[in-house]
Design a protein around this motif. Structure first.
Motif, PDB file in Angstrom:
ATOM      1  N   ALA A 182      36.786  54.945  32.716  1.00 21.43           N
ATOM      2  CA  ALA A 182      36.170  54.751  34.148  1.00 21.43           C
ATOM      3  C   ALA A 182      35.621  53.412  34.162  1.00 21.43           C
ATOM      4  CB  ALA A 182      35.178  55.952  34.345  1.00 21.43           C
ATOM      5  N   GLY A 183      34.801  53.173  33.017  1.00 16.54           N
ATOM      6  CA  GLY A 183      34.091  51.719  33.071  1.00 16.54           C
ATOM      7  C   GLY A 183      35.122  50.520  33.054  1.00 16.54           C
ATOM      8  N   HIS A 184      35.906  50.570  32.330  1.00 17.12           N
ATOM      9  CA  HIS A 184      37.099  49.703  32.417  1.00 17.12           C
ATOM     10  C   HIS A 184      37.875  49.352  33.552  1.00 17.12           C
ATOM     11  CE1 HIS A 184      36.114  49.158  28.144  1.00 17.12           C
ATOM     12  NE2 HIS A 184      37.103  48.213  27.870  1.00 17.12           N
ATOM     13  N   THR A 185      38.160  50.747  34.316  1.00 15.10           N
ATOM     14  CA  THR A 185      38.809  50.750  35.603  1.00 15.10           C
ATOM     15  C   THR A 185      38.072  50.169  36.644  1.00 15.10           C
ATOM     16  OG1 THR A 185      39.836  52.703  34.951  1.00 15.10           O
ATOM     17  CG2 THR A 185      39.840  52.317  37.338  1.00 15.10           C
ATOM     18  N   MET A 186      36.917  50.481  36.536  1.00 11.42           N
ATOM     19  CA  MET A 186      35.741  49.688  37.726  1.00 11.42           C
ATOM     20  C   MET A 186      35.740  48.372  37.565  1.00 11.42           C
ATOM     21  SD  MET A 186      32.573  52.405  37.650  1.00 11.42           S
ATOM     22  CE  MET A 186      31.764  51.386  38.943  1.00 11.42           C
ATOM     23  N   MET A 187      35.567  47.731  36.412  1.00 15.61           N
ATOM     24  CA  MET A 187      35.699  46.237  36.155  1.00 15.61           C
ATOM     25  C   MET A 187      36.902  45.600  36.571  1.00 15.61           C
ATOM     26  SD  MET A 187      34.039  46.175  32.203  1.00 15.61           S
ATOM     27  CE  MET A 187      34.121  44.442  32.032  1.00 15.61           C
ATOM     28  N   LYS A 188      38.083  46.311  36.231  1.00 14.02           N
ATOM     29  CA  LYS A 188      39.246  45.858  36.900  1.00 14.02           C
ATOM     30  C   LYS A 188      39.397  45.790  38.387  1.00 14.02           C
ATOM     31  CE  LYS A 188      43.642  44.507  36.526  1.00 14.02           C
ATOM     32  NZ  LYS A 188      44.123  43.090  35.815  1.00 14.02           N
ATOM     33  N   VAL A 189      38.914  46.774  38.953  1.00 14.46           N
ATOM     34  CA  VAL A 189      39.162  46.974  40.512  1.00 14.46           C
ATOM     35  C   VAL A 189      38.172  45.640  40.886  1.00 14.46           C
ATOM     36  CG1 VAL A 189      38.247  48.223  42.613  1.00 14.46           C
ATOM     37  CG2 VAL A 189      39.172  49.272  40.429  1.00 14.46           C
ATOM     38  N   PHE A 190      36.924  45.532  40.667  1.00 12.73           N
ATOM     39  CA  PHE A 190      36.014  44.501  40.879  1.00 12.73           C
ATOM     40  C   PHE A 190      36.528  43.071  40.721  1.00 12.73           C
ATOM     41  CE2 PHE A 190      32.966  47.899  41.303  1.00 12.73           C
ATOM     42  CZ  PHE A 190      32.391  47.437  42.795  1.00 12.73           C
ATOM     43  N   ALA A 191      37.354  43.074  39.498  1.00 17.04           N
ATOM     44  CA  ALA A 191      37.965  41.651  39.241  1.00 17.04           C
ATOM     45  C   ALA A 191      38.896  41.293  40.256  1.00 17.04           C
ATOM     46  CB  ALA A 191      38.218  41.736  37.905  1.00 17.04           C
ATOM     47  N   MET A 192      39.870  42.305  40.570  1.00 15.84           N
ATOM     48  CA  MET A 192      40.798  42.327  41.449  1.00 15.84           C
ATOM     49  C   MET A 192      40.298  41.580  42.925  1.00 15.84           C
ATOM     50  SD  MET A 192      43.228  45.323  40.557  1.00 15.84           S
ATOM     51  CE  MET A 192      44.070  45.378  42.083  1.00 15.84           C
ATOM     52  N   PHE A 193      39.223  42.266  43.360  1.00 12.71           N
ATOM     53  CA  PHE A 193      38.509  41.747  44.666  1.00 12.71           C
ATOM     54  C   PHE A 193      37.950  40.407  44.423  1.00 12.71           C
ATOM     55  CE2 PHE A 193      37.359  46.660  45.728  1.00 12.71           C
ATOM     56  CZ  PHE A 193      38.353  46.409  47.047  1.00 12.71           C
ATOM     57  N   THR A 194      37.485  39.867  43.419  1.00 16.03           N
ATOM     58  CA  THR A 194      37.173  38.621  43.202  1.00 16.03           C
ATOM     59  C   THR A 194      38.114  37.514  43.285  1.00 16.03           C
ATOM     60  OG1 THR A 194      35.417  39.470  41.620  1.00 16.03           O
ATOM     61  CG2 THR A 194      35.900  36.971  41.480  1.00 16.03           C
ATOM     62  N   ILE A 195      39.313  37.808  42.720  1.00 15.16           N
ATOM     63  CA  ILE A 195      40.741  37.079  42.890  1.00 15.16           C
ATOM     64  C   ILE A 195      41.136  37.048  44.289  1.00 15.16           C
ATOM     65  CG2 ILE A 195      42.871  36.579  42.195  1.00 15.16           C
ATOM     66  CD1 ILE A 195      42.047  38.006  39.601  1.00 15.16           C
ATOM     67  N   ALA A 196      41.199  38.204  44.836  1.00 18.67           N
ATOM     68  CA  ALA A 196      41.502  38.267  46.216  1.00 18.67           C
ATOM     69  C   ALA A 196      40.741  37.411  47.308  1.00 18.67           C
ATOM     70  CB  ALA A 196      41.699  39.688  46.739  1.00 18.67           C
ATOM     71  N   LEU A 197      39.328  37.364  47.214  1.00 21.26           N
ATOM     72  CA  LEU A 197      38.338  36.954  48.185  1.00 21.26           C
ATOM     73  C   LEU A 197      38.391  35.395  47.875  1.00 21.26           C
ATOM     74  CD1 LEU A 197      35.864  39.825  48.252  1.00 21.26           C
ATOM     75  CD2 LEU A 197      37.456  39.421  50.203  1.00 21.26           C
ATOM     76  N   GLY A 198      38.665  34.962  46.698  1.00 23.01           N
ATOM     77  CA  GLY A 198      38.618  33.682  46.380  1.00 23.01           C
ATOM     78  C   GLY A 198      37.201  32.960  46.381  1.00 23.01           C
ATOM     79  N   VAL A 199      36.743  32.244  47.249  1.00 21.18           N
ATOM     80  CA  VAL A 199      35.515  31.498  47.242  1.00 21.18           C
ATOM     81  C   VAL A 199      34.378  32.559  47.781  1.00 21.18           C
ATOM     82  CG1 VAL A 199      36.092  29.224  47.418  1.00 21.18           C
ATOM     83  CG2 VAL A 199      35.880  30.437  49.706  1.00 21.18           C
ATOM     84  N   PHE A 200      34.785  33.566  48.525  1.00 23.80           N
ATOM     85  CA  PHE A 200      33.923  34.802  49.015  1.00 23.80           C
ATOM     86  C   PHE A 200      33.819  35.712  48.110  1.00 23.80           C
ATOM     87  CE2 PHE A 200      35.990  32.586  52.920  1.00 23.80           C
ATOM     88  CZ  PHE A 200      35.161  31.862  53.365  1.00 23.80           C
ATOM     89  N   GLY A 201      34.447  35.584  46.868  1.00 17.26           N
ATOM     90  CA  GLY A 201      34.411  36.763  46.109  1.00 17.26           C
ATOM     91  C   GLY A 201      32.888  36.593  45.077  1.00 17.26           C
ATOM     92  N   VAL A 202      31.971  35.864  45.602  1.00 17.67           N
ATOM     93  CA  VAL A 202      30.876  35.805  45.001  1.00 17.67           C
ATOM     94  C   VAL A 202      30.174  37.222  44.504  1.00 17.67           C
ATOM     95  CG1 VAL A 202      28.475  34.970  44.610  1.00 17.67           C
ATOM     96  CG2 VAL A 202      30.404  33.565  45.641  1.00 17.67           C
ATOM     97  N   ALA A 203      29.928  38.114  45.576  1.00 19.03           N
ATOM     98  CA  ALA A 203      29.557  39.392  45.319  1.00 19.03           C
ATOM     99  C   ALA A 203      30.138  40.388  44.160  1.00 19.03           C
ATOM    100  CB  ALA A 203      29.395  40.000  46.780  1.00 19.03           C
ATOM    101  N   PRO A 204      31.624  40.396  44.413  1.00 20.16           N
ATOM    102  CA  PRO A 204      32.254  41.092  43.575  1.00 20.16           C
ATOM    103  C   PRO A 204      32.236  40.535  42.034  1.00 20.16           C
ATOM    104  CG  PRO A 204      33.751  40.810  45.449  1.00 20.16           C
ATOM    105  CD  PRO A 204      32.461  39.970  45.696  1.00 20.16           C
TER     106      PRO A 204
END
Length: 241
Positions: A182-204
């Motif tokens: 569960a922990g590694h899955t959550m980290m991967k999900v937020f990492a995907m948001f960070t990449i997808a949002l680019g410069v706006f991915g500060v929060a993720p």
């Protein structure tokens, strides 16, 4: 296209081996297990090689690890549990290294697979049961009928106690596997948001940094929980209560 958060748990063979129709390939999971064993062995060997009156940092870490597990056994099992120190210490260090190595980017968390955690839990279950049988012979089975309970309650209490005892390796393995996965899955999900949002991915990104710190804490805590439950099962086998 972003990869699935579950792709990180996929087993990939590094050295394909097939014997009699059985897939015995050496995988990245096997590699990380090997690394964990080598690191633990190397750490302890180097730590005790240059023992001195003024301990080195490595020696201090080894002594702290030793005293931590020894104290856990002493408090949970009693003096009779000292002979089982190598068994308990090996389990703790193997799971701890497995959890922590999985935090390294592009590594693999073998404790996130139920087959691995169940194998560890089942080994604990079998060894603890054998210890109880060897020490107490047939008297070991009195463990399944609480002392002081009315005899007419035996048809109800004994099946409940037996099922509870047999469920130990299941609950022990699922707890470790579920927390790490569960922990590694959550980290991967937020990492995907960070990449997808680019410069706006500060929060993720900030959340992922916090999750990383939390996951390291969980990695240590889950190794501790697995080990302390092993000690409690040893206590039951030795003292039958």
């Amino acid at each position: 296209m972003a990869s699935s958060p579950l792709e990180q748990f996929q087993i990939k063979p590094l050295l394909p081996i097939e014997v009699g129709g059985l897939d015995l390939s050496y995988t990245q999971s096997s590699l990380v297990m090997t690394i964990a064993v080598v690191l633990v062995t190397g750490f302890l060997t180097l730590a005790v090689r240059g023992r001195g009156m003024v301990p080195t940092r490595l020696q201090s870490m080894a002594e702290l690890s030793y005293e931590f597990i020894a104290g856990m056994i002493r408090d949970s099992v009693g003096s009779e549990g000292r002979k089982y120190f190598p068994f308990v210490f090996s389990i703790f260090m193997f799971i701890l290294l497995g959890n922590l190595l999985g935090m390294i980017p592009y590594s693999f968390t073998f404790t996130s697979h139920i087959i691995v955690t169940f194998a560890l839990a089942f080994a604990v279950f079998v060894i603890v049961t054998l210890i109880g049988l060897v020490r107490h012979k047939l008297h070991f089975f009195s463990f399944f009928f609480p002392e002081g309970a009315p005899i007419y309650m035996a048809p109800i209490l004994i099946p409940i106690e037996v099922l509870s005892y047999l469920a130990r390796p299941v609950s022990l393995s699922i707890r470790l596997f579920a927390n790490m996965m569960a922990g590694h899955t959550m980290m991967k999900v937020f990492a995907m948001f960070t990449i997808a949002l680019g410069v706006f991915g500060v929060a993720p990104l900030a959340i992922n940094v916090a999750l990383t710190a939390f996951e390291i804490l969980v990695a240590v805590l889950q190794a501790y929980v697995f080990t302390i439950l092993t000690c409690l099962y040893l206590r039951d086998a030795i003292h039958l209560h």
